[in-house]
Design a protein around this motif. Structure first.
Motif, PDB file in Angstrom:
ATOM      1  N   GLY A 156       0.772  -1.230   0.000  1.00  0.00           N
ATOM      2  CA  GLY A 156       0.000   0.000   0.000  1.00  0.00           C
ATOM      3  C   GLY A 156       0.803   1.279   0.000  1.00  0.00           C
ATOM      4  N   THR A 157       2.109   1.205  -0.192  1.00  0.00           N
ATOM      5  CA  THR A 157       2.950   2.402  -0.078  1.00  0.00           C
ATOM      6  C   THR A 157       3.263   3.062  -1.408  1.00  0.00           C
ATOM      7  OG1 THR A 157       5.013   1.131  -0.197  1.00  0.00           O
ATOM      8  CG2 THR A 157       4.037   1.465   1.996  1.00  0.00           C
ATOM      9  N   ARG A 158       3.048   2.352  -2.526  1.00  0.00           N
ATOM     10  CA  ARG A 158       3.375   2.898  -3.834  1.00  0.00           C
ATOM     11  C   ARG A 158       2.167   2.794  -4.751  1.00  0.00           C
ATOM     12  NH1 ARG A 158       7.857  -1.059  -5.572  1.00  0.00           N
ATOM     13  NH2 ARG A 158       6.738  -2.388  -4.082  1.00  0.00           N
ATOM     14  N   VAL A 159       2.015   3.782  -5.614  1.00  0.00           N
ATOM     15  CA  VAL A 159       0.938   3.741  -6.584  1.00  0.00           C
ATOM     16  C   VAL A 159       1.524   4.025  -7.966  1.00  0.00           C
ATOM     17  CG1 VAL A 159       0.301   6.160  -6.254  1.00  0.00           C
ATOM     18  CG2 VAL A 159      -1.399   4.543  -7.111  1.00  0.00           C
ATOM     19  N   ALA A 160       1.142   3.206  -8.939  1.00  0.00           N
ATOM     20  CA  ALA A 160       1.591   3.376 -10.323  1.00  0.00           C
ATOM     21  C   ALA A 160       0.435   3.932 -11.142  1.00  0.00           C
ATOM     22  CB  ALA A 160       2.042   2.040 -10.907  1.00  0.00           C
ATOM     23  N   VAL A 161       0.719   4.936 -11.975  1.00  0.00           N
ATOM     24  CA  VAL A 161      -0.326   5.563 -12.778  1.00  0.00           C
ATOM     25  C   VAL A 161       0.136   5.691 -14.220  1.00  0.00           C
ATOM     26  CG1 VAL A 161       0.496   7.879 -12.146  1.00  0.00           C
ATOM     27  CG2 VAL A 161      -1.828   7.584 -13.045  1.00  0.00           C
ATOM     28  N   SER A 162      -0.754   5.382 -15.150  1.00  0.00           N
ATOM     29  CA  SER A 162      -0.455   5.512 -16.576  1.00  0.00           C
ATOM     30  C   SER A 162      -0.676   6.949 -17.039  1.00  0.00           C
ATOM     31  CB  SER A 162      -1.337   4.575 -17.399  1.00  0.00           C
ATOM     32  OG  SER A 162      -0.971   3.230 -17.211  1.00  0.00           O
ATOM     33  N   ALA A 163       0.340   7.509 -17.683  1.00  0.00           N
ATOM     34  CA  ALA A 163       0.222   8.811 -18.353  1.00  0.00           C
ATOM     35  C   ALA A 163       0.011   8.494 -19.829  1.00  0.00           C
ATOM     36  CB  ALA A 163       1.477   9.649 -18.125  1.00  0.00           C
ATOM     37  N   SER A 164      -1.242   8.446 -20.249  1.00  0.00           N
ATOM     38  CA  SER A 164      -1.570   7.790 -21.508  1.00  0.00           C
ATOM     39  C   SER A 164      -1.066   8.509 -22.751  1.00  0.00           C
ATOM     40  CB  SER A 164      -3.083   7.558 -21.613  1.00  0.00           C
ATOM     41  OG  SER A 164      -3.796   8.754 -21.478  1.00  0.00           O
ATOM     42  N   THR A 165      -0.932   9.824 -22.729  1.00  0.00           N
ATOM     43  CA  THR A 165      -0.442  10.512 -23.928  1.00  0.00           C
ATOM     44  C   THR A 165       1.076  10.611 -23.966  1.00  0.00           C
ATOM     45  OG1 THR A 165      -0.560  12.751 -23.007  1.00  0.00           O
ATOM     46  CG2 THR A 165      -2.565  11.879 -24.026  1.00  0.00           C
ATOM     47  N   ALA A 166       1.751  10.194 -22.889  1.00  0.00           N
ATOM     48  CA  ALA A 166       3.214  10.290 -22.824  1.00  0.00           C
ATOM     49  C   ALA A 166       3.878   8.915 -22.867  1.00  0.00           C
ATOM     50  CB  ALA A 166       3.639  11.021 -21.556  1.00  0.00           C
ATOM     51  N   ASN A 167       3.072   7.843 -23.005  1.00  0.00           N
ATOM     52  CA  ASN A 167       3.608   6.480 -23.039  1.00  0.00           C
ATOM     53  C   ASN A 167       4.535   6.220 -21.853  1.00  0.00           C
ATOM     54  OD1 ASN A 167       2.199   6.367 -25.405  1.00  0.00           O
ATOM     55  ND2 ASN A 167       3.988   6.310 -26.752  1.00  0.00           N
ATOM     56  N   VAL A 169       4.631   5.351 -17.390  1.00  0.00           N
ATOM     57  CA  VAL A 169       4.012   5.032 -16.105  1.00  0.00           C
ATOM     58  C   VAL A 169       4.862   5.657 -15.012  1.00  0.00           C
ATOM     59  CG1 VAL A 169       3.470   3.199 -14.451  1.00  0.00           C
ATOM     60  CG2 VAL A 169       2.916   2.898 -16.873  1.00  0.00           C
ATOM     61  N   HIS A 170       4.215   6.425 -14.136  1.00  0.00           N
ATOM     62  CA  HIS A 170       4.876   7.008 -12.970  1.00  0.00           C
ATOM     63  C   HIS A 170       4.598   6.129 -11.754  1.00  0.00           C
ATOM     64  CE1 HIS A 170       5.419  10.852 -15.122  1.00  0.00           C
ATOM     65  NE2 HIS A 170       4.151  10.751 -15.490  1.00  0.00           N
ATOM     66  N   VAL A 171       5.583   5.962 -10.896  1.00  0.00           N
ATOM     67  CA  VAL A 171       5.384   5.265  -9.631  1.00  0.00           C
ATOM     68  C   VAL A 171       5.624   6.275  -8.516  1.00  0.00           C
ATOM     69  CG1 VAL A 171       6.027   3.320  -8.183  1.00  0.00           C
ATOM     70  CG2 VAL A 171       6.153   3.104 -10.674  1.00  0.00           C
ATOM     71  N   LEU A 172       4.610   6.466  -7.665  1.00  0.00           N
ATOM     72  CA  LEU A 172       4.635   7.514  -6.654  1.00  0.00           C
ATOM     73  C   LEU A 172       4.586   6.934  -5.243  1.00  0.00           C
ATOM     74  CD1 LEU A 172       1.871   9.827  -8.206  1.00  0.00           C
ATOM     75  CD2 LEU A 172       4.315   9.764  -8.784  1.00  0.00           C
ATOM     76  N   ASP A 173       5.184   7.654  -4.316  1.00  0.00           N
ATOM     77  CA  ASP A 173       5.005   7.364  -2.897  1.00  0.00           C
ATOM     78  C   ASP A 173       3.582   7.785  -2.540  1.00  0.00           C
ATOM     79  OD1 ASP A 173       4.847   8.134  -0.006  1.00  0.00           O
ATOM     80  OD2 ASP A 173       6.913   7.397   0.004  1.00  0.00           O
ATOM     81  N   ILE A 174       2.764   6.854  -2.048  1.00  0.00           N
ATOM     82  CA  ILE A 174       1.345   7.154  -1.845  1.00  0.00           C
ATOM     83  C   ILE A 174       1.119   8.169  -0.728  1.00  0.00           C
ATOM     84  CG2 ILE A 174       0.736   5.380  -0.137  1.00  0.00           C
ATOM     85  CD1 ILE A 174      -1.734   4.759  -1.949  1.00  0.00           C
ATOM     86  N   GLY A 175       2.093   8.291   0.176  1.00  0.00           N
ATOM     87  CA  GLY A 175       1.953   9.231   1.277  1.00  0.00           C
ATOM     88  C   GLY A 175       2.355  10.645   0.944  1.00  0.00           C
ATOM     89  N   THR A 176       3.355  10.790   0.083  1.00  0.00           N
ATOM     90  CA  THR A 176       3.907  12.119  -0.201  1.00  0.00           C
ATOM     91  C   THR A 176       3.668  12.608  -1.617  1.00  0.00           C
ATOM     92  OG1 THR A 176       6.063  11.269  -0.923  1.00  0.00           O
ATOM     93  CG2 THR A 176       5.759  11.644   1.452  1.00  0.00           C
ATOM     94  N   GLY A 177       3.377  11.696  -2.549  1.00  0.00           N
ATOM     95  CA  GLY A 177       3.226  12.073  -3.950  1.00  0.00           C
ATOM     96  C   GLY A 177       4.544  12.207  -4.681  1.00  0.00           C
ATOM     97  N   LYS A 178       5.657  11.912  -3.993  1.00  0.00           N
ATOM     98  CA  LYS A 178       6.970  12.011  -4.634  1.00  0.00           C
ATOM     99  C   LYS A 178       7.150  10.873  -5.635  1.00  0.00           C
ATOM    100  CE  LYS A 178      11.949  11.894  -3.666  1.00  0.00           C
ATOM    101  NZ  LYS A 178      12.992  11.747  -2.622  1.00  0.00           N
ATOM    102  N   GLN A 179       7.672  11.204  -6.826  1.00  0.00           N
ATOM    103  CA  GLN A 179       7.934  10.172  -7.813  1.00  0.00           C
ATOM    104  C   GLN A 179       9.131   9.336  -7.397  1.00  0.00           C
ATOM    105  OE1 GLN A 179       7.432  10.360 -12.284  1.00  0.00           O
ATOM    106  NE2 GLN A 179       9.649  10.560 -12.200  1.00  0.00           N
ATOM    107  N   LEU A 180       8.929   8.019  -7.341  1.00  0.00           N
ATOM    108  CA  LEU A 180       9.995   7.087  -7.003  1.00  0.00           C
ATOM    109  C   LEU A 180      10.695   6.566  -8.246  1.00  0.00           C
ATOM    110  CD1 LEU A 180       8.028   5.067  -4.303  1.00  0.00           C
ATOM    111  CD2 LEU A 180       9.634   6.950  -3.933  1.00  0.00           C
ATOM    112  N   GLY A 181      10.007   6.651  -9.374  1.00  0.00           N
ATOM    113  CA  GLY A 181      10.578   6.187 -10.638  1.00  0.00           C
ATOM    114  C   GLY A 181       9.521   6.230 -11.721  1.00  0.00           C
TER     115      GLY A 181
END
Length: 417
Positions: A156-167, A169-181
């Protein structure tokens, strides 16, 4: 010959690694809620810009509602001040949005049940909302101009989201919103799935779904569509699965290779997936890297055979599996039904009439399949054992994703505690 044998052994070794690392089905019955928390289902009402929170089992009664666009005025001011953003905003409304703005695509709660994270396609972002106050905790603008499906890591600590027009996927820290990769995908990344151990992410890209070039002869115009598997720590590519080759080998050269919703068997050995334009699904063996079975489901005689009338190239969109791995549940989106399918025989059960069902998930106790009826603004629960409808609950405008999560035990909505 030796080189060929070596390549074959390497391919098999890679496949076996991925079998072990493949995602177990998200349909697994959830464990008891942690102390002080209540398990719920979050329903993302995409056109409304709201999310309904309902019970995860039983009568699925409504508990509360969240405004997922409390910052709408600020976001619209940004869009109206930028001609390119404005053009994309209008394009989303008039294409994938079917004349409506897309404000709530996907959502997951944080482990402590105090916040919910939402992807908002029309605003091209992901936001965290405080469930007690309704205020924005953090906001992450995605690359490009549209956010899409998400996935949450097992812890539950990371969330991956598709950026569909940029091909991307961002992976974010779910608590802070910081991009992990982040990592690159095929054209128009869509569904994301974490492996059960959290070490891998599977992404399915679907290509261009908003053109009228839907005849199989024009399939090449839809773009590069494939499954991308990456290491969830380094975000480096581990494997690419191109279903075009697998479908061709199965004798289906005219079928789309755009993998839509998908679900893994409990032992992660099989992937069951839908593709654009098809009223049915496929079974894919992860270890042998091949399609093993195909299930064609009934067509609704009232459904037009004109592919350009099918929303975003979907005919069926939504598939889940019960925790035992014995039954599948399929949302027949354009055919206006949902049905439970026996996994061994692939025999479907009763066709439960539903209006444009857009997603299928599993109840907290694992007994029911829960589908979102985007055409009727309700969610409907279907018993896996009997294939019969057990409940329907009204929700907001155009429900899409339905996800299990948690809220504080006494929560009834922002300001309601």
């Amino acid at each position: 010959m030796a080189a060929s044998r070596t390549r074959h052994l390497c391919s098999m070794a890679a496949a076996l690694v991925l079998t072990a690392a493949a995602p177990a089905t998200a349909a697994s019955a959830s464990p008891a809620a942690p102390d002080g928390l209540r398990e719920v289902l979050f329903v993302a009402n995409n056109w409304d810009g709201t999310a309904d929170v309902i019970r995860s089992t039983g009568d699925y009664a409504k508990i509360g509602r969240i405004d997922v666009i409390p910052d709408k005025a600020a976001r619209m001011a940004e869009i109206n001040a930028d001609p390119i953003k404005w053009i994309y905003f209008q394009a989303i409304r008039n294409s994938v949005g079917e004349g409506h703005d897309q404000f709530a695509d996907d959502m997951y709660s944080t482990p402590d049940g105090r916040s919910v994270v939402v992807s908002r396609p029309s605003f091209a972002d992901v936001v965290s909302l405080d469930l007690a106050t309704g205020k924005v905790n953090w906001r992450f603008p995605v690359a490009g101009y549209r956010a899409d499906h998400m996935a949450v890591s097992p812890d539950g600590t990371r969330v991956a989201v598709s950026a569909s027009t940029a091909n991307t996927v961002h992976v974010l820290d779910i608590g802070t919103g910081k991009q992990l990769g982040s990592f690159k995908t095929g054209d128009k990344p869509h569904e994301n799935v974490f492996s059960e151990d959290g070490k891998y992410i599977w992404n399915m890209s679907i290509g261009e779904v908003n053109t009228a070039l839907d005849d199989p002869g024009w399939d090449w115009t839809k773009g590069d569509r494939h499954i991308t598997v990456v290491d969830a720590t380094t975000y480096r590519q581990v494997k690419v699965v191109d279903m075009r080759q697998r479908l061709d080998a199965y004798g289906l050269k005219d079928f789309s290779d755009a993998v839509r919703p998908a679900v893994f068997s409990p032992d992660a050995s099989r992937l069951y997936f839908q593709v654009s334009f098809f009223n049915g699904f496929f079974e894919y063996d992860v270890a042998t890297d091949r399609i093993t079975r195909m299930k064609t489901l009934p067509k609704n005689p009232a459904t037009s055979e004109d592919r350009t009338t099918w929303v975003n190239d979907s005919r069926h969109h939504g598939i889940s599996m019960n925790p035992e791995g014995t039954k599948l549940c399929v949302a027949g989106t354009m055919d206006d039904y949902a049905t439970v399918v026996d996994r061994t025989s692939l025999q479907e059960g009763p066709l439960v009439t539903t209006s444009k069902p857009y997603w299928a998930t599993v109840s907290g106790d694992g007994k029911d399949c829960v589908v979102s009826e985007s055409g009727a603004d309700q969610v409907t629960a279907i018993d896996f054992a009997t294939g019969r409808k057990v409940a329907s609950v009204p929700v907001g405008d155009h429900p899409q994703r339905v996800r299990l999560g948690h809220v504080q035990a006494a929560w009834t909505g922002p300001g309601g505690n």
